[in-house]
Scaffold this active site. Sequence first.
Site, mmCIF file in Angstrom:
data_model
loop_
_atom_site.group_PDB
_atom_site.id
_atom_site.type_symbol
_atom_site.label_atom_id
_atom_site.label_comp_id
_atom_site.label_asym_id
_atom_site.label_seq_id
_atom_site.Cartn_x
_atom_site.Cartn_y
_atom_site.Cartn_z
ATOM 1 N N SER A 116 0.749 -1.070 0.031
ATOM 2 C CA SER A 116 0.038 -0.241 0.026
ATOM 3 C C SER A 116 0.676 1.385 -0.032
ATOM 4 C CB SER A 116 -0.633 0.018 1.313
ATOM 5 O OG SER A 116 -1.705 -1.030 1.254
ATOM 6 N N GLU A 353 -5.834 -5.788 3.627
ATOM 7 C CA GLU A 353 -5.750 -7.088 2.768
ATOM 8 C C GLU A 353 -6.706 -7.189 1.690
ATOM 9 O OE1 GLU A 353 -3.525 -10.595 4.090
ATOM 10 O OE2 GLU A 353 -2.814 -9.405 5.645
ATOM 11 N N GLU A 357 -15.002 -4.216 -1.041
ATOM 12 C CA GLU A 357 -15.398 -4.016 -2.378
ATOM 13 C C GLU A 357 -14.488 -4.662 -3.205
ATOM 14 O OE1 GLU A 357 -15.267 -1.747 0.321
ATOM 15 O OE2 GLU A 357 -17.361 -1.229 0.288
HETATM 16 N N1 COS Z 1 -2.674 -13.899 -8.795
HETATM 17 C C1 COS Z 1 -1.944 -13.369 -9.852
HETATM 18 N N2 COS Z 1 -1.795 -12.573 -10.610
HETATM 19 C C2 COS Z 1 -3.018 -11.978 -10.481
HETATM 20 C C3 COS Z 1 -4.067 -11.920 -9.628
HETATM 21 C C4 COS Z 1 -3.885 -13.097 -8.655
HETATM 22 N N3 COS Z 1 -4.843 -13.369 -7.754
HETATM 23 N N4 COS Z 1 -4.974 -11.102 -9.645
HETATM 24 C C5 COS Z 1 -4.593 -10.203 -10.742
HETATM 25 N N5 COS Z 1 -3.581 -10.631 -11.221
HETATM 26 C C6 COS Z 1 -2.584 -10.356 -12.138
HETATM 27 C C7 COS Z 1 -3.548 -10.170 -13.566
HETATM 28 O O1 COS Z 1 -3.522 -11.296 -14.188
HETATM 29 C C8 COS Z 1 -2.926 -9.156 -14.384
HETATM 30 O O2 COS Z 1 -1.983 -9.465 -14.905
HETATM 31 P P1 COS Z 1 -1.472 -9.583 -16.654
HETATM 32 O O3 COS Z 1 -2.110 -8.021 -17.074
HETATM 33 O O4 COS Z 1 -0.284 -9.615 -16.622
HETATM 34 O O5 COS Z 1 -2.374 -10.502 -16.893
HETATM 35 C C9 COS Z 1 -2.460 -8.091 -13.136
HETATM 36 O O6 COS Z 1 -2.535 -8.931 -12.014
HETATM 37 C C10 COS Z 1 -3.604 -6.956 -13.055
HETATM 38 O O7 COS Z 1 -4.704 -7.316 -12.885
HETATM 39 P P2 COS Z 1 -6.149 -6.902 -13.360
HETATM 40 O O8 COS Z 1 -5.951 -6.455 -14.626
HETATM 41 O O9 COS Z 1 -7.112 -7.712 -12.917
HETATM 42 O O10 COS Z 1 -5.969 -5.149 -12.494
HETATM 43 P P3 COS Z 1 -7.070 -4.523 -11.822
HETATM 44 O O11 COS Z 1 -6.514 -3.048 -11.733
HETATM 45 O O12 COS Z 1 -8.300 -4.415 -12.567
HETATM 46 O O13 COS Z 1 -7.465 -5.307 -10.551
HETATM 47 C C11 COS Z 1 -7.225 -5.975 -8.289
HETATM 48 C C12 COS Z 1 -6.650 -5.920 -9.599
HETATM 49 C C13 COS Z 1 -8.387 -4.914 -7.860
HETATM 50 C C14 COS Z 1 -7.853 -7.374 -8.262
HETATM 51 C C15 COS Z 1 -6.101 -5.512 -7.348
HETATM 52 O O14 COS Z 1 -5.580 -4.465 -7.623
HETATM 53 C C16 COS Z 1 -6.235 -5.915 -5.861
HETATM 54 O O15 COS Z 1 -6.362 -7.154 -5.527
HETATM 55 N N6 COS Z 1 -6.237 -4.733 -5.058
HETATM 56 C C17 COS Z 1 -6.589 -4.846 -3.841
HETATM 57 C C18 COS Z 1 -4.978 -4.911 -3.331
HETATM 58 C C19 COS Z 1 -4.883 -5.119 -1.772
HETATM 59 O O16 COS Z 1 -5.424 -6.011 -1.466
HETATM 60 N N7 COS Z 1 -4.519 -3.886 -1.119
HETATM 61 C C20 COS Z 1 -4.489 -4.145 0.215
HETATM 62 C C21 COS Z 1 -3.175 -4.025 0.673
HETATM 63 S S1 COS Z 1 -2.164 -5.117 1.261
HETATM 64 S S2 COS Z 1 -2.724 -4.859 3.262
#
Ligand code: COS
Length: 369
Positions: A116, A353, A357
């Site tokens: 983050s 994590e 949403e």
């Molecule tokens: N495992 C492996 N790869 C993943 C994945 C997973 N579970 N989820 C997404 N990816 C990969 C995708 O395949 C994509 O890679 P490619 O473009 O090479 O295929 C890449 O990550 C980006 O994914 P996407 O295009 O789906 O991105 P978005 O921005 O639309 O969405 C989300 C991704 C929203 C799912 C992601 O940003 C997310 O999980 N955000 C929350 C993060 C979080 O938990 N933050 C808290 C901080 S830690 S306390």
Amino acid sequence: MIRQAAREFAQNELKPGVIERDEYQKFPTEQVKKLAELGFMGMMVDPKYNGSGLDSISYVLVMEELSKIDASTSVVVSVNNSLVCYGLEKYGTEAQKEKYLKPLASGEKLGAFCLSEPEAGSDATSQSTTAKDMGDHYLLNGVKNWITNGNSASVYLVIARTDLERGHRGTNALILERGMEGFTIGNKENKLGIRGSDTHSLMFTDVKVPKENRIGEEGFGFSFAMKTLEGGRIGIAAQALGIASGAYELALQYSKERKAFGKQIADHQAIQFKLADIATEIEAARLLCFKAAWLKDQGLPYAKASSMAKLYASQVAMKTTVEAVQIHGGYGYVKEYHVERLMRDAKITQIYEGTSEIQKIVISRQVLK
Ligand code: COS
């Protein structure tokens, strides 16, 4: 046996002082040392790297029991086990495992997971921290926010962008050590809940990180973060479950002790129906946690299951703790009865994590596939 060990530890070692640690934002240093002695800091790590070699189901059992009493301590356990140790064991090199995983799994050292940023939380692909390729090392610059174990860790897994043209595919995961030149720990957050845990911002100014500290291939950083968070969400789901079941047990006990209108409040249907709803929802949350953990243990895909478990268990934690305060009435609003703290602690499980949403994005993408 594992559940019993965790339950006794929570009663004997976490409960005393939990109100003061919350009030004065005191990190549970001694408690974490004892958790390490029980083998709970590297629960799922192979014994050859100092872990306990247990499965994810055992991890859920331990997280639930610890979180019933003290979610500030259980988040330390969750981050070290399912984000840091798991990430290193699954994707690290043999040298990285020897140097970093071993002391992390034994609990001699504590780890932090740094994704983050001030302007990249849910939108995790918008990372601003950069790791410029300098040949034999990376030069790291940027700021990370909301880092659990921020000032207590000595090993930090940091996600940063190397190739700005390639977006998230140009991202790397790097291992940093506390004390590296240019690496400073920022302010501690003064939080609503999980106040005993230690949440900081981190600043990097021209930090030299050797190439051998990169996890996985060049550009693997974003996938690393996503894959690691899939398992991390099982830990937070189990934490939410524990917060809910801790509040439920207190409310159940109180409802049998407190009298109103000439009988125990548990004899009033208004309270009985609350208890029935809560008991049912906690059981459902527990089964979702077990399912996600079981899938992971079987080597089957578990992204959807872990997001479902986290989404649902965190909703149940919030609802249950609010109801537990209500059942306690005025007593629920004061610290000695513990439920107000559990209510404050519950909220973060809907945020960190991956917010609720974000879990819905992950789940809906899977069901629409
Ligand atoms: N495992 C492996 N790869 C993943 C994945 C997973 N579970 N989820 C997404 N990816 C990969 C995708 O395949 C994509 O890679 P490619 O473009 O090479 O295929 C890449 O990550 C980006 O994914 P996407 O295009 O789906 O991105 P978005 O921005 O639309 O969405 C989300 C991704 C929203 C799912 C992601 O940003 C997310 O999980 N955000 C929350 C993060 C979080 O938990 N933050 C808290 C901080 S830690 S306390």
